[in-house]
Design an enzyme around this catalytic site. Structure first.
Site, PDB file in Angstrom:
ATOM      1  N   GLY A 229      57.509  32.953  57.652  1.00 40.49           N
ATOM      2  CA  GLY A 229      58.332  32.623  58.814  1.00 40.49           C
ATOM      3  C   GLY A 229      59.818  32.795  58.591  1.00 40.49           C
TER       4      GLY A 229
ATOM      5  CG  ASN B 279      48.063  30.775  61.022  1.00 37.38           C
ATOM      6  OD1 ASN B 279      47.673  30.044  61.933  1.00 37.38           O
ATOM      7  ND2 ASN B 279      48.764  30.326  59.986  1.00 37.38           N
ATOM      8  CD1 TRP B 280      47.436  34.067  66.849  1.00 41.13           C
ATOM      9  CD2 TRP B 280      46.656  33.069  68.692  1.00 41.13           C
ATOM     10  NE1 TRP B 280      46.775  35.020  67.586  1.00 41.13           N
ATOM     11  CE2 TRP B 280      46.286  34.428  68.723  1.00 41.13           C
ATOM     12  CE3 TRP B 280      46.262  32.242  69.743  1.00 41.13           C
ATOM     13  CZ2 TRP B 280      45.553  34.986  69.766  1.00 41.13           C
ATOM     14  CZ3 TRP B 280      45.533  32.789  70.789  1.00 41.13           C
ATOM     15  CH2 TRP B 280      45.191  34.151  70.790  1.00 41.13           C
ATOM     16  CE  LYS B 281      52.481  30.392  60.830  1.00 46.88           C
ATOM     17  NZ  LYS B 281      53.561  30.327  59.893  1.00 46.88           N
TER      18      LYS B 281
ATOM     19  CB  SER C  37      58.178  37.848  56.923  1.00 51.16           C
ATOM     20  OG  SER C  37      58.656  36.540  57.158  1.00 51.16           O
TER      21      SER C  37
ATOM     22  N   GLY D 137      51.445  35.644  60.658  1.00 45.85           N
ATOM     23  CA  GLY D 137      51.839  34.517  61.501  1.00 45.85           C
ATOM     24  C   GLY D 137      52.571  35.028  62.737  1.00 45.85           C
ATOM     25  N   GLY D 138      53.898  34.996  62.696  1.00 38.24           N
ATOM     26  CA  GLY D 138      54.729  35.333  63.856  1.00 38.24           C
ATOM     27  C   GLY D 138      54.326  36.617  64.565  1.00 38.24           C
TER      28      GLY D 138
ATOM     29  CD  GLU E 235      53.355  26.994  58.527  1.00 37.94           C
ATOM     30  OE1 GLU E 235      52.447  26.878  59.372  1.00 37.94           O
ATOM     31  OE2 GLU E 235      54.105  27.984  58.460  1.00 37.94           O
TER      32      GLU E 235
ATOM     33  CG  HIS F 134      49.115  27.982  55.949  1.00 38.74           C
ATOM     34  ND1 HIS F 134      50.401  27.556  56.142  1.00 38.74           N
ATOM     35  CD2 HIS F 134      49.073  29.265  56.389  1.00 38.74           C
ATOM     36  CE1 HIS F 134      51.113  28.532  56.687  1.00 38.74           C
ATOM     37  NE2 HIS F 134      50.327  29.589  56.843  1.00 38.74           N
TER      38      HIS F 134
ATOM     39  CD  GLU G 171      49.966  32.970  54.056  1.00 41.95           C
ATOM     40  OE1 GLU G 171      50.116  33.768  54.975  1.00 41.95           O
ATOM     41  OE2 GLU G 171      49.843  31.752  54.227  1.00 41.95           O
TER      42      GLU G 171
HETATM   43  C1  PEP Z   1      51.487  32.448  57.833  1.00 42.12           C
HETATM   44  O1  PEP Z   1      51.810  31.403  58.358  1.00 42.12           O
HETATM   45  O2  PEP Z   1      50.380  32.530  57.275  1.00 42.12           O
HETATM   46  C2  PEP Z   1      52.412  33.574  57.860  1.00 42.12           C
HETATM   47  C3  PEP Z   1      52.204  34.557  57.040  1.00 42.12           C
HETATM   48  O3  PEP Z   1      53.471  33.471  58.753  1.00 42.12           O
HETATM   49  P1  PEP Z   1      54.569  34.622  59.047  1.00 42.12           P
HETATM   50  O4  PEP Z   1      53.841  35.933  59.168  1.00 42.12           O
HETATM   51  O5  PEP Z   1      55.216  34.191  60.317  1.00 42.12           O
HETATM   52  O6  PEP Z   1      55.503  34.638  57.878  1.00 42.12           O
END
Ligand code: PEP
Length: 252
Positions: free
Chosen positions: A175, A10-12, A215, A236-237, A99, A97, A169
């Site tokens: 993040g 997930n590149w956001k 993370s 994500g990141g 966010e 999600h 999650e």
């Molecule tokens: C996400 O946004 O779905 C996620 C898991 O982000 P991160 O890996 O950066 O915690």
């Protein structure tokens, strides 16, 4: 859909088109032959069509979107429908999600409508659930996950649910650099499978892929993916860097 090993990135709201194309090129070059893992790239909307073309001839790579609207079309300035996502080759969409819950105040009723639209357009939802740090510290995490899942899943038949992917999650891990331990992830994933058994049955629960997100990175993926009920990751990141993302894919 049967239970699979899945890594989804997930590149956001990150990357330029040029950087996005290069990232896809670097990822597909490194892992194209590793077809035992389903790889899902979830870029921002403007890059979907270009990346769809890049992924078309790749092994077990699929395109996902970060959101879709609850309606099929109409006067909803700035929004994107599941029908449009299907027309550019999307097979998956993120729904629920944290966010979207936190910044856009989306609720269970929205998730149900979005998932209905996605399914109508042959798009599988990656339905995300997770508790806040306060909910975990006050020992409410199992209750919260139960509510998040049951409120939405009760609106879907077995056939509809067979298209779902679930992502656990924990909000406190997204993040933040803080990851659930393998034991915490396994405990919650097994619990989620139990809820799905109660709503549908054990065969359905045994068949659904449940991803861990929060993370997850090249260092901790192997330990997390080794857990019996963890079928992969929503990243994500670490999905923004080709080497890190590929190491995660190779962590099974
Ligand atoms: C996400 O946004 O779905 C996620 C898991 O982000 P991160 O890996 O950066 O915690």
């Amino acid at each position: 859909m049967s239970r699979q090993k899945i890594v989804a990135g997930n590149w956001k709201m990150n990357k330029s088109l040029q950087d996005a194309k290069m990232l896809v090129e670097m990822i597909t070059n490194q892992v194209n032959d590793f077809d035992e893992v389903t790889k899902i790239i979830i870029p921002p909307f403007p890059y979907l069509n270009t990346i769809s073309e890049q992924l078309a001839k790749k092994e077990n790579f699929f395109l996902g979107a970060q959101n879709c609207h609850t309606n099929a079309n109409g006067a909803f300035t700035g929004e994107v429908s599941a029908n449009m996502l299907n027309s550019v080759g999307c097979h998956y969409v993120l729904v629920g999600h944290s966010e979207r819950r936190q910044y856009f105040k989306e609720k269970e009723a929205d998730f149900v409508l979005k998932i209905k639209e996605a399914l109508k357009n042959n798009i599988s939802p990656i339905f995300c659930v997770g508790e806040t740090i306060h909910e975990r510290k006050t020992d409410n995490h199992f209750k919260v996950i139960t509510e998040q899942l049951t409120t939405v899943l009760k609106e879907f038949t077995v056939t509809e649910f067979s298209k779902f992917i679930i992502a656990y999650e924990p909000v406190w891990a997204i993040g933040t650099g803080e990851t659930a331990t393998a034991a915490q992830a396994q405990e919650m994933h097994a619990f989620i499978r139990g809820i799905i058994t109660d709503i549908y049955d054990s065969a359905i629960a045994g068949n659904v892929s449940i991803l861990y997100g929060g993370s997850c990175n090249a260092q901790n993926a192997q330990e997390l993916f080794a857990c019996k009920d963890v079928d992969g990751g929503l990243i994500g990141g670490a999905s923004l860097n080709a080497d890190d993302f590929c190491k995660i894919i190779f962590s099974f």
